[in-house]
Design an enzyme around this catalytic site. Structure first.
Site, PDB file in Angstrom:
ATOM      1  N   LYS A 130       1.422   8.486  12.811  1.00 54.09           N
ATOM      2  CA  LYS A 130       0.826   9.186  11.659  1.00 54.09           C
ATOM      3  C   LYS A 130       0.429  10.617  12.060  1.00 54.09           C
ATOM      4  CE  LYS A 130      -0.649   4.920   9.469  1.00 54.09           C
ATOM      5  NZ  LYS A 130      -1.660   3.859   9.342  1.00 54.09           N
ATOM      6  N   GLN A 182      -7.903   2.883  10.481  1.00 49.75           N
ATOM      7  CA  GLN A 182      -6.803   1.956  10.740  1.00 49.75           C
ATOM      8  C   GLN A 182      -7.286   0.505  10.678  1.00 49.75           C
ATOM      9  OE1 GLN A 182      -3.651   2.932  10.962  1.00 49.75           O
ATOM     10  NE2 GLN A 182      -2.807   0.923  11.407  1.00 49.75           N
ATOM     11  N   ASP A 211      -5.542   5.888   1.555  1.00 50.19           N
ATOM     12  CA  ASP A 211      -4.991   4.524   1.592  1.00 50.19           C
ATOM     13  C   ASP A 211      -4.991   3.891   0.197  1.00 50.19           C
ATOM     14  OD1 ASP A 211      -4.111   3.572   4.101  1.00 50.19           O
ATOM     15  OD2 ASP A 211      -6.165   3.357   4.839  1.00 50.19           O
TER      16      ASP A 211
END
Ligand code: GUN
Length: 290
Positions: free
Chosen positions: A52, A96, A119
């Protein structure tokens, strides 16, 4: 013509769109920034976080990688999130998953400023998705699946779509996207305990497999000409591989693929789309926050 949907090629195209958008944002005086927070030492999570951050660098986004020890407390993590919420150089925040077991993930997600929730896991963004509010951040994996269907020229209007899996990260948002105005599919959400799952799948024009069980969807579950999107990434032991395992999807690809009008492979299908859509969401956050 191949029936294989090439997720690497589609994700590369999405990343090129992002590169152009980064240029426009910078011309408008905005350098988009993403913060990625990793708690603990999970090796798979480390790899995801690394890619990422690397993708941010490739596209010219500002990124910040925050690696915290597995002993980090809930309060310490909440303070990190609050600092990132207040930081004008950061437009997107991602913690995460999965965090270590002592962390209340739900509380962490709720602490993220919904305007920076790239997200799409915050309840405010979930509600916006239900309401079909276009300012919503859509979770990256289902957003990537929708883009793959679009690029493959799959007609969703009036189609019977079956989503196997009801997670907040994939199954539920996927169902909402497929049933939304414009997509107009007729959606069934099934899961591993659904009665007569094979028969449910046989009624589908589009199967989205997001159940997390290796090669569960077999050829007898899939009608001729169906479209199959495989979200699964499962490790199965394989002594013939140097690393001792191989990656496989939720679909028994070799036997299912010949029946399909289109299918995504694993790896190289949905996987590469997730990061690409994360970049899209970060640019959307930067544009919306200004
Ligand atoms: N772990 C695996 N996939 C994801 C994702 O899309 N977002 C976050 N935050 N963690 C993940």
């Amino acid at each position: 013509m191949s029936n294989v949907i090439d997720g690497k090629a589609v994700s590369a195209a999405v990343l090129e769109e992002c590169r152009a958008e980064v240029g426009q944002l910078k011309a408008d005086g905005i350098t988009p920034g993403l913060a990625v927070v990793l708690v603990g030492e999970d090796p798979a999570s480390k790899i995801y976080v690394g890619s990422k951050v690397r993708t941010c660098g490739d596209l010219g986004l500002h990124s910040r990688k925050i690696e915290l020890s597995a002993e980090t407390t809930q309060d310490e993590l909440l303070r990190v999130v609050e600092e990132l919420n207040a930081d004008p150089a950061i437009h997107g925040i991602l913690v995460q998953s999965p965090p270590p077991p002592h962390i209340d993930e739900e509380a962490i997600v709720r602490a993220i400023d919904p305007r920076k929730d790239v997200d799409g896991f915050h309840p405010e963004n979930v509600a916006k998705l239900v309401l079909e509010d276009q300012s919503a951040f859509v979770p990256c994996t289902p957003a990537g699946c929708m883009r793959l269907l679009e690029e493959a020229g799959v007609e969703t209007k009036g189609a019977n779509a079956v989503v196997i899996g009801r997670s907040m990260i994939v199954g539920k948002p996927m169902a909402l996207l497929l049933m939304a105005k414009g997509s107009d599919a007729t959606v069934t959400v099934a899961h591993s305990r659904s009665r007569d799952l094979p028969a449910i799948c046989r009624g589908a024009d589009i199967v989205i497999a997001a159940v997390g069980r290796p090669e569960m969807v077999t050829a007898d579950w899939v009608r001729d000409g169906a479209v199959v999107i495989d979200v699964g990434i499962n490790r199965v032991d394989d002594a013939s591989k140097k690393r001792g395992y191989r990656l496989t999807g939720d679909v028994a690809y070799d036997e299912v693929a010949p029946k399909c009008s289109a299918i995504t492979p694993v790896p190289g299908g949905v996987g590469p789309m997730t990061i690409a859509m994360l970049m899209k969401n970060t640019l959307k956050a930067a544009r919306q926050l200004g």
